[in-house]
Design a protein around this motif. Structure first.
Motif, PDB file in Angstrom:
ATOM      1  N   LEU A 526     -24.934   6.223 -12.389  1.00  0.00           N
ATOM      2  CA  LEU A 526     -23.966   7.241 -11.974  1.00  0.00           C
ATOM      3  C   LEU A 526     -24.028   8.474 -12.872  1.00  0.00           C
ATOM      4  O   LEU A 526     -24.007   8.369 -14.097  1.00  0.00           O
ATOM      5  N   THR A 527     -24.062   9.658 -12.244  1.00  0.00           N
ATOM      6  CA  THR A 527     -23.956  10.915 -12.984  1.00  0.00           C
ATOM      7  C   THR A 527     -22.598  11.571 -12.769  1.00  0.00           C
ATOM      8  O   THR A 527     -22.157  12.357 -13.596  1.00  0.00           O
ATOM      9  N   GLU A 528     -21.931  11.241 -11.636  1.00  0.00           N
ATOM     10  CA  GLU A 528     -20.596  11.799 -11.375  1.00  0.00           C
ATOM     11  C   GLU A 528     -19.708  10.699 -10.801  1.00  0.00           C
ATOM     12  O   GLU A 528     -20.090   9.997  -9.862  1.00  0.00           O
ATOM     13  N   LEU A 529     -18.506  10.587 -11.385  1.00  0.00           N
ATOM     14  CA  LEU A 529     -17.561   9.539 -10.992  1.00  0.00           C
ATOM     15  C   LEU A 529     -16.181  10.158 -10.831  1.00  0.00           C
ATOM     16  O   LEU A 529     -15.675  10.813 -11.749  1.00  0.00           O
ATOM     17  N   SER A 548     -22.066   5.507 -19.401  1.00  0.00           N
ATOM     18  CA  SER A 548     -22.239   6.768 -20.128  1.00  0.00           C
ATOM     19  C   SER A 548     -23.702   7.105 -20.383  1.00  0.00           C
ATOM     20  O   SER A 548     -24.023   8.233 -20.759  1.00  0.00           O
ATOM     21  N   THR A 549     -24.596   6.163 -20.153  1.00  0.00           N
ATOM     22  CA  THR A 549     -26.026   6.430 -20.331  1.00  0.00           C
ATOM     23  C   THR A 549     -26.492   7.559 -19.413  1.00  0.00           C
ATOM     24  O   THR A 549     -27.311   8.394 -19.800  1.00  0.00           O
ATOM     25  N   HIS A 550     -25.956   7.580 -18.182  1.00  0.00           N
ATOM     26  CA  HIS A 550     -26.350   8.607 -17.214  1.00  0.00           C
ATOM     27  C   HIS A 550     -25.207   9.555 -16.851  1.00  0.00           C
ATOM     28  O   HIS A 550     -25.455  10.647 -16.342  1.00  0.00           O
ATOM     29  N   LEU A 551     -23.984   9.136 -17.076  1.00  0.00           N
ATOM     30  CA  LEU A 551     -22.820   9.900 -16.618  1.00  0.00           C
ATOM     31  C   LEU A 551     -22.757  11.279 -17.274  1.00  0.00           C
ATOM     32  O   LEU A 551     -22.896  11.407 -18.486  1.00  0.00           O
ATOM     33  N   LEU A 572     -16.203   8.422 -23.895  1.00  0.00           N
ATOM     34  CA  LEU A 572     -16.575   9.615 -23.122  1.00  0.00           C
ATOM     35  C   LEU A 572     -16.755  10.811 -24.038  1.00  0.00           C
ATOM     36  O   LEU A 572     -17.684  11.615 -23.864  1.00  0.00           O
ATOM     37  N   ASN A 573     -15.839  10.952 -25.025  1.00  0.00           N
ATOM     38  CA  ASN A 573     -15.935  12.077 -25.963  1.00  0.00           C
ATOM     39  C   ASN A 573     -17.200  11.990 -26.800  1.00  0.00           C
ATOM     40  O   ASN A 573     -17.894  12.993 -27.010  1.00  0.00           O
ATOM     41  N   GLU A 574     -17.478  10.805 -27.302  1.00  0.00           N
ATOM     42  CA  GLU A 574     -18.642  10.633 -28.162  1.00  0.00           C
ATOM     43  C   GLU A 574     -19.943  10.900 -27.412  1.00  0.00           C
ATOM     44  O   GLU A 574     -20.905  11.428 -27.983  1.00  0.00           O
ATOM     45  N   MET A 575     -19.963  10.568 -26.118  1.00  0.00           N
ATOM     46  CA  MET A 575     -21.169  10.779 -25.314  1.00  0.00           C
ATOM     47  C   MET A 575     -21.199  12.170 -24.681  1.00  0.00           C
ATOM     48  O   MET A 575     -22.103  12.486 -23.905  1.00  0.00           O
ATOM     49  N   LYS A 576     -20.183  12.988 -25.002  1.00  0.00           N
ATOM     50  CA  LYS A 576     -20.091  14.377 -24.524  1.00  0.00           C
ATOM     51  C   LYS A 576     -20.139  14.466 -23.001  1.00  0.00           C
ATOM     52  O   LYS A 576     -20.810  15.317 -22.414  1.00  0.00           O
ATOM     53  N   ILE A 577     -19.413  13.560 -22.365  1.00  0.00           N
ATOM     54  CA  ILE A 577     -19.304  13.563 -20.903  1.00  0.00           C
ATOM     55  C   ILE A 577     -18.185  14.522 -20.501  1.00  0.00           C
ATOM     56  O   ILE A 577     -17.092  14.484 -21.058  1.00  0.00           O
ATOM     57  N   PRO A 580     -13.452  17.504 -16.564  1.00  0.00           N
ATOM     58  CA  PRO A 580     -12.883  18.814 -16.224  1.00  0.00           C
ATOM     59  C   PRO A 580     -11.363  18.821 -16.090  1.00  0.00           C
ATOM     60  O   PRO A 580     -10.727  19.857 -16.296  1.00  0.00           O
ATOM     61  N   ASP A 581     -10.761  17.656 -15.738  1.00  0.00           N
ATOM     62  CA  ASP A 581      -9.309  17.626 -15.509  1.00  0.00           C
ATOM     63  C   ASP A 581      -8.564  16.942 -16.647  1.00  0.00           C
ATOM     64  O   ASP A 581      -7.449  16.450 -16.449  1.00  0.00           O
ATOM     65  N   ILE A 582      -9.124  16.939 -17.849  1.00  0.00           N
ATOM     66  CA  ILE A 582      -8.476  16.272 -18.981  1.00  0.00           C
ATOM     67  C   ILE A 582      -7.120  16.890 -19.292  1.00  0.00           C
ATOM     68  O   ILE A 582      -6.175  16.189 -19.688  1.00  0.00           O
ATOM     69  N   ASN A 583      -6.975  18.195 -19.100  1.00  0.00           N
ATOM     70  CA  ASN A 583      -5.699  18.872 -19.387  1.00  0.00           C
ATOM     71  C   ASN A 583      -4.617  18.542 -18.362  1.00  0.00           C
ATOM     72  O   ASN A 583      -3.444  18.856 -18.573  1.00  0.00           O
ATOM     73  N   GLU A 584      -5.002  17.923 -17.255  1.00  0.00           N
ATOM     74  CA  GLU A 584      -4.036  17.548 -16.222  1.00  0.00           C
ATOM     75  C   GLU A 584      -3.766  16.046 -16.246  1.00  0.00           C
ATOM     76  O   GLU A 584      -3.061  15.528 -15.378  1.00  0.00           O
TER      77      GLU A 584
END
Length: 650
Positions: A526-529, A548-551, A572-577, A580-584
């Motif tokens: 998966l690249t987008e979830l 996170s290998t591909h995400l 997710l943060n460590e893998m720099k994924i 976009p909606d983290i603020n929501e």
């Protein structure tokens, strides 16, 4: 030193004058400078000058002998001196749009007479009438491109372009044209593009423009389009008749190169049947060309020879699929019949014998079929069999119920029965199908092996509220599927069973009632979830670590996450994924709810156990008490020090 510099300057000046060196500026822009007149200090060597979006009302002599491009659009220009352009011997492109050229026609048109080398002229939006345009087009034998958008033309006469026979492109959209005299465009042998959109044309009775490649007649009031049959080759490749009042298919020239036909937003198909449409249009043709004896089927004869690859019939009034007419288009690759009135696609075609066998037609080249928003409930298996090369099938917003591949055999005998007795659609017949949208079809159940014989790359099942998805429903496509959308189906985790899908890169399960991600996704690259608007309290950290290998991007908002169980977010943060909606996104603790980003700034204190929290609070109290004592001692000491001091009196 000074004398040497002076000598160097004089030499360079001499070289410039003699033409041995030439550093002419190419362009200069005075755009949007609130100018009321042309600047006086312009470099005479200019090749391009932009004076658009100013307040220039009068134009006097321009001494710019090298100028090739001049833009005076969006001024208030209504008076041009007779000799204004006499010194512009090289001018090829002139933009006078959005001015007041309907005033002072005599002087203004005389000023343009000197521009005999002009290749491009834009006089759009000047409120010009029929006679005014004729004046402005005098002595324009080199004109290649003409634009007259948004004027007040009502009639095009055969004399309009008699001095502009080199024209290749003419744009006269958004006028009031209701009449085009015979001979207006025919003499323009180099004409390739003609745009007459947004006018008042009602009929095209005798189309004869052999040279035109692109013809735009959209947004008129055209009721029919007829080309008289002849043996000349027409170069027409793109015909736009969209947003008109067509009741019939156009009768195009017999020998043509037409590849793109736009008929959307008309009334084609309003007549009861395809046979009626064909009969009516052929009668119309015979009437227009004054045929006394009804002849062959002119519509079908000409369509059989048409190399069309794209046709848009969306937003018309088709109640039955025009099988015979469209099957004649042997090169057709894309067909859009969305937003019509189809409820069933039956195999209603004439048989050549009384044997009882259905005559089979084929769409040998059709790759992309759009039937969105028709109310379809039944599609004949014979029609599906005709789609031998179909790759993209859009059935969004219909009432289609998919058959399981085990529901029916594909033998010829059972096909006859299926055509009469079944209401489901057997997609297994479409072996070449790659992209299928069944969004918003009110599908009740997705049976096992529904897509067993397909090799789908993308599948959209969104907005099928309360759809029951049986285990094995995706069997057959689990190795090919790259994109899967199962959002807004009220799905719970206990009812969601997904196989291992080793090709899946995009998954959308938003707007459901999921509280966990299927572990089977661990084998998907998966690249987008998209997990938005579910009931997740946490995400499986080990699974997220694998994904996170591909995400690259994930959407997580609209859930009720536990702040104190957010190790997955750290992953997710460590893998720099990207999220976009983290603020929501919100999470909760035993204290209160937080926006996820606020919580992450100081997470520890809210998530400690009660005993740990008590220890932390006790330690904090000791520190506060110690600071208070020190502060008190300092205050007392300072007061004593002040009291021991005495003022010194002389």
């Amino acid at each position: 030193m000074f004398s040497n510099l002076l000598l160097l300057w004089s030499l360079s000046h001499a070289l410039c004058i003699t033409g041995l060196t030439y550093y002419a500026p190419k362009e200069q822009s005075w755009n949007n400078q609130n100018l009321s007149s042309v600047p006086l200090d312009l470099d005479v060597r200019l090749r391009g000058l932009d004076l658009s979006n100013n307040s220039i009302r009068q134009l006097h002599t321009l001494a710019l002998p090298y100028l090739e491009q001049l833009d005076l659009s969006s001024n208030q220009l209504d008076l041009i001196s007779e000799g204004a352009f006499e010194n512009l011997a090289r001018l090829e492109q002139l933009n006078l749009s959005r001015n007041g050229l309907n005033n002072n026609l005599g002087r203004n048109s005389k000023a343009l007479l000197s521009l005999s080398r002009l290749k491009s002229l834009d006089i759009s939006m000047n409120a010009l009438g029929d006679d005014a345009v004729e004046l402005y087009l005098r002595n324009k034998s080199s004109l290649d491109h003409l634009k007259m958008t948004g004027n007040a033309l009502t009639r095009l006469s055969h004399d309009l372009f008699k001095e502009s026979k080199a024209l290749r492109t003419i744009t006269i959209d958004d006028n009031l044209i209701a009449v085009i005299e015979q001979g207006t465009f025919e003499p323009l042998r180099r004409l390739e593009t003609l745009d007459l959109a947004k006018n008042n044309l009602a009929h095209i009775c005798d189309f004869k423009l052999h040279q035109v490649k692109y013809l735009n007649l959209s947004r008129n009031s055209v009721e029919f389009f007829v080309a008289r049959e002849d043996d000349q080759l027409y170069r027409l490749e793109i015909l736009d008749l969209s947003y008109n009042k067509l009741l019939y298919f156009p009768i195009v020239p017999k020998m043509n190169r037409l590849r793109y036909l736009y008929l959307q937003n008309n009334m084609v198909g309003a007549l009861n049947s395809e046979a009626t449409v064909v009969s009516e249009v052929n009668s119309l043709y015979n009437e227009i060309v004054s045929e006394k004896i009804a002849r062959k089927n002119n519509l079908h004869l000409n369509w059989r020879l048409m190399p069309l690859i794209y046709i848009d019939l969306s937003y018309n009034h088709f109640r039955s699929f025009p099988l015979e007419t469209l099957s004649l288009l042997s090169s057709l690759e894309t067909l859009n019949l969305s937003y019509n009135c189809l409820q069933n696609i039956m195999w209603n075609i004439k048989n050549y014998s009384d044997s009882g066998h259905h005559r089979q037609l084929f769409f040998h080249s059709l790759k992309h079929l759009d039937l969105q928003s028709n109310g379809l409930a039944h599609i004949s298996p014979l029609f599906l069999s005709a789609l031998t090369q179909i790759e993209t099938f859009n059935l969004q917003d219909n009432s289609v119920q998919p058959c399981s591949s085990t529901d029916h055999s594909t033998s010829s005998q059972s096909t006859q029965k299926m055509d009469l007795n079944t209401s489901c659609v057997a997609f297994g017949q479409l072996r070449t199908l790659k992209h299928l949208s069944l969004k918003e079809n009110n599908i009740k159940v997705l049976q096992p092996n529904t897509f067993q014989r397909n090799a789908l790359v993308s599948l959209n099942l969104a907005k099928n509220l309360h759809m029951e998805m049986h285990e094995g429903a995706l069997d057959g496509v689990q190795t090919t599927l790259q994109s899967l959308i199962i959002s807004e189906i009220n799905m719970r985790s206990s009812r969601l069973s997904l196989p291992c899908m080793p090709a899946l890169t995009h998954l959308n399960v938003s707007n459901n009632h999921l509280d966990m991600i299927p572990s089977s996704l661990g084998c998907s690259p998966l690249t987008e979830l998209d997990l938005r608007n579910n009931v997740f309290m946490t995400l499986n950290q080990s699974l997220m670590q694998i994904l996170s290998t591909h995400l690259t991007t994930t959407y997580i908002s609209g859930n009720n996450y536990n702040c104190c169980d957010s190790g997955w977010l750290t992953t997710l943060n460590e893998m720099k994924i990207k999220v976009p909606d983290i603020n929501e996104t919100e999470c909760f603790t035993r204290v209160r709810n937080f926006v996820m980003t606020d919580y992450l700034e100081k997470p520890l204190i809210y998530c400690l156990s009660p005993s740990k929290a008590l220890e932390v609070n006790f330690g904090q109290m000791i520190i506060v008490l110690f600071v208070a004592v020190i502060f008190t001692v300092l205050i007392v000491f300072s007061r004593k020090l002040c009291c021991t001091q005495r003022p010194f009196i002389m």
